[in-house]
Design an enzyme around this catalytic site. Structure first.
Site, PDB file in Angstrom:
ATOM      1  N   ARG A 127       0.853  -1.176   0.000  1.00 32.81           N
ATOM      2  CA  ARG A 127       0.000   0.000   0.000  1.00 32.81           C
ATOM      3  C   ARG A 127       0.892   1.230   0.000  1.00 32.81           C
ATOM      4  O   ARG A 127       2.091   1.149   0.265  1.00 32.81           O
ATOM      5  CB  ARG A 127      -0.926   0.024   1.212  1.00 32.81           C
ATOM      6  CG  ARG A 127      -0.208   0.269   2.523  1.00 32.81           C
ATOM      7  CD  ARG A 127      -1.171   0.259   3.698  1.00 32.81           C
ATOM      8  NE  ARG A 127      -2.016   1.435   3.733  1.00 32.81           N
ATOM      9  CZ  ARG A 127      -1.746   2.536   4.453  1.00 32.81           C
ATOM     10  NH1 ARG A 127      -0.643   2.615   5.179  1.00 32.81           N
ATOM     11  NH2 ARG A 127      -2.561   3.569   4.450  1.00 32.81           N
ATOM     12  N   TYR A 136      -1.832  16.027  11.170  1.00 31.17           N
ATOM     13  CA  TYR A 136      -1.132  14.804  11.583  1.00 31.17           C
ATOM     14  C   TYR A 136       0.097  14.567  10.706  1.00 31.17           C
ATOM     15  O   TYR A 136       1.151  14.144  11.186  1.00 31.17           O
ATOM     16  CB  TYR A 136      -2.078  13.602  11.509  1.00 31.17           C
ATOM     17  CG  TYR A 136      -1.368  12.308  11.783  1.00 31.17           C
ATOM     18  CD1 TYR A 136      -0.920  12.008  13.071  1.00 31.17           C
ATOM     19  CD2 TYR A 136      -1.120  11.390  10.768  1.00 31.17           C
ATOM     20  CE1 TYR A 136      -0.241  10.836  13.327  1.00 31.17           C
ATOM     21  CE2 TYR A 136      -0.450  10.216  11.014  1.00 31.17           C
ATOM     22  CZ  TYR A 136      -0.007   9.938  12.296  1.00 31.17           C
ATOM     23  OH  TYR A 136       0.663   8.773  12.538  1.00 31.17           O
TER      24      TYR A 136
END
Lengths: 357, 320
Positions: free
Chosen positions: A231, A324
């Site tokens: 991924r 984040y």
């Protein structure tokens, strides 16, 4: 003993730095094979895993472990990080067998996929490993730690691009019980080692509420040997820093205040992690590879589709996600710079550059 | 591809171990090494039983360090659905078969200070590969192995010869019983317990250990279920628009596959969770036969494990 190596740049491998004078850059041909992670014009967290099978020739998916023009310089940078902070590589005692599993996987893959650079000869458990770009020729006994200058995990990950962690599986979850982490997006192995899957993912916003980690763990526990998956993950980094660790934050954190409209194209980098997950055969552990690719904004916008798309993704991203990932303070400036490369035309689906470009 | 990576193999050897058990050795067709594996792994053996496709999981019993082949031992079940009978009666050396990559649902916790093992009958097979693995790496273990009779105690001779102080054998016919409370009381801190055998034995060992205060993470068991035989039932496959009938000796998963629908699976024994399928409509009772779904899952009635579970009632529709 230590791993003494003699870099062989050989015209293909770039001699460059990821610190101080930051001479890192991508050659024009390497830009077009960049691991551009956005297959559409917006971004939100998802599990987004697919089988890690050989992909498009020339792309970062072509081989099990991609070796590119930055290989030798990345290994030199890793050696510098480890010399300053040996705790960037740790392996709990019960993970040694998993380290051998990973060593075997990497040596066999590289010798098969890059015979011009790597070779592995086996005579029973007596193995000879040649790594030509690093000038290494090592004969050792498989499964006998005393025959290598480091434990098997550290030995092979000092010769392999990307960070690695090894997850032990027990009690229905995964435990991060070994790691080689020198090119990380602001997280610490020394802090996370020994944590389980939900513990080390606890800081990620939004994804928990979406159930992403429960689904991802369930998927990973069924990961099978011989069927690895991959991924993408990504963030932004000011200057081509491989090592953005919490331990060295005072050295690099302030760089996030430096970007301006004048230097944005050169200084801001899209940082892509191509993550691979491999079930290891002897130990039943899971190896997690986190390969970091860096590209300057000015390099990315040479591919018109990527320039348009990157502008739209950064412009429309959820602010919690931008925070984040550590680029909320520069987001508006990045959008302003990127907007010059977005003419509003539609983009084609998928990651790849358009053929006519 | 559902079921994961496959290994095309050749049967190299078939050995009659005792009256009930045969051992089969698989090697690669091209002479290359088999993939390495970890002790306690199983492989799913694919069989074409005269037109009926059977896929059964068997523990790999050979030494994980031996990459020249995998060995399984199969106990003949004369009243089962036929997989073991096919292997016993029709599989001969030289035959080409397909097996899955090894999967481990019964791995050794590599942090354990000691491994305390309990095997019943054919449940000995995962321990054979685990003991081989531990022998290479110097791990401490203690095996208690019970069988119906001396004649049916497969591999007892080789185990006791190799590990005379660590292997303890018991025979039902001679009224020998494992003194479980005493054994459990004599283990060092950090011991992990492993049990594989008949359901009654697994429950007895685990319940006794729990009552003695053993921590749950130190208790491990493995039990593969054969899909139970039952009444025929009809299922609607909502995603593909098909309606299928599951025969008495067929599993729901097998019926789905026979209808040409690709469905995920791994162990085919109710243990791994891979085949979990969403229930769309249910007017009747799902007979949950798996070890995977929790009591809460079953109460909600939203999931079914087609590898071993069945249905009785008016209508069942699933997302497949």
């Amino acid at each position: 003993m230590s791993l003494d190596f003699t870099p062989q740049f050989d015209g293909f491998f770039r001699n460059e730095t990821f610190r101080d004078d930051f001479t890192y850059r991508n050659s024009p041909q390497n830009i077009r094979r960049f691991a551009f992670p956005f297959d559409r014009d917006d971004y939100m967290y998802s599990v987004n895993m697919e089988p890690h099978t050989p992909g498009r020739p020339g792309s970062v998916f072509e081989h099990t472990f991609d070796v590119d023009e930055h290989y030798v310089s990345e290994m030199i940078d890793r050696a510098k990080v480890l010399a300053q902070d040996p705790l960037r590589c740790q392996s709990l005692p019960h993970m040694t067998l998993a380290g051998w599993d990973l060593l075997e996987l990497i040596m066999e893959s590289k010798a098969r996929d890059y015979p011009q650079w790597f070779s592995l000869e086996k005579d029973g458990n007596r193995w000879r490993w040649i790594n030509r770009p690093m000038g290494i020729d090592q004969t050792f006994t498989f499964l006998d730690e005393s025959t290598l200058p480091y434990g098997p995990f550290e030995y092979i990950t000092r010769q392999t691009q990307g960070d690695f962690s090894l997850q032990d599986e027990r009690d229905g979850t995964l435990w991060m019980d070994a790691g080689m982490i020198t090119s990380q997006a602001d997280w610490s192995l020394d802090f996370d080692i020994g944590m389980n899957f939900h513990e080390w993912h606890a800081p990620v916003p939004l994804a928990h509420e979406m159930g992403v980690f429960d689904r991802a763990l369930k998927f990973l526990l069924k990961l099978q040997h011989g069927a690895p998956v991959r991924r993408y993950n990504w963030t932004m980094t000011v200057n081509p820093l491989l090592d953005t660790a919490p331990e060295t934050y005072p050295e690099w954190g302030h760089m996030r205040t430096l970007p301006t409209q004048e230097n944005m194209g050169h200084m801001m980098h899209l940082r892509v992690e191509l993550q691979g997950l491999f079930r290891l055969p002897r130990s039943n552990a899971i190896a997690f590879s986190i390969r970091c690719y860096l590209a300057k904004f000015e390099e990315l916008v040479t591919v018109p589709k990527w320039g348009r798309r990157l502008h739209r993704v950064v412009r429309d991203i959820h602010p919690d996600v931008a925070a984040y990932k550590g680029f909320l303070r520069n987001r508006d400036a990045m959008v302003e710079w990127l907007s010059k490369y977005d003419d509003g035309k539609p983009t084609s689906p998928g990651w790849w550059p358009d053929d006519e470009e | 591809m559902s079921g994961g990576a496959k290994l095309p193999v050749r049967v190299a050897e078939v050995v009659q171990v005792n009256d009930l058990i045969k051992r089969f050795r698989f090697v690669t067709r091209d002479g290359s090494p088999m993939p390495a594996f970890s002790g306690g792994s199983h492989t799913v053996v694919e069989m074409d039983d005269h037109g009926t496709r059977r896929l059964n999981p068997y523990s790999i019993m050979s030494d994980p360090a031996d990459s020249s082949g995998y060995e399984i031992s199969v106990r003949r079940d004369d009243v089962g659905r036929g997989g073991s009978l096919y292997l016993h009666n029709h599989v001969t050396p030289g035959m080409e078969m397909v097996i899955s990559h090894p999967v481990n649902l019964f791995p050794l916790d590599t942090r354990a200070k000691k491994y305390l093992m309990f095997a019943g009958g054919i449940g000995i097979t995962p321990f054979l590969s685990q003991i081989a693995q531990l022998s290479h790496h110097g791990g401490r273990f203690e095996l208690h192995y019970s069988a119906r009779s001396r004649a049916l105690g497969a591999y007892m001779d080789r185990l006791t010869a190799a590990h005379p102080d660590r292997v303890h054998c018991y025979f039902d016919e001679e009224d020998q019983r494992i003194d479980l409370p005493r054994i459990l009381a004599n283990q060092p801190i950090g011991t992990h317990l492993y049990v594989c055998g008949p359901k009654g034995m697994i429950n007895w060992v685990l319940d006794t250990a729990r009552a003695a205060g053993w921590p749950e993470p130190a208790l491990h068991h493995e039990e593969f279920l054969a899909p139970p035989v039952g009444d025929a039932f009809t299922v609607q496959l909502a995603a593909t628009g098909k309606t299928i009938t599951v025969a008495p000796a067929q599993s729901l998963l097998e019926a789905i596959e026979a209808a040409g629908v690709d469905a995920p699976y791994l162990c085919r024994g109710g243990a791994c969770g891979q085949c979990e399928t969403r229930v769309i409509a249910c007017d009747g009772t799902i007979q949950h036969n798996d070890h995977w779904l929790t009591d809460e899952d079953r109460a909600e009635g939203q999931k079914i494990m087609p590898c071993v579970s069945r249905f009785a009632g008016k209508h069942l529709s699933i997302d497949r």
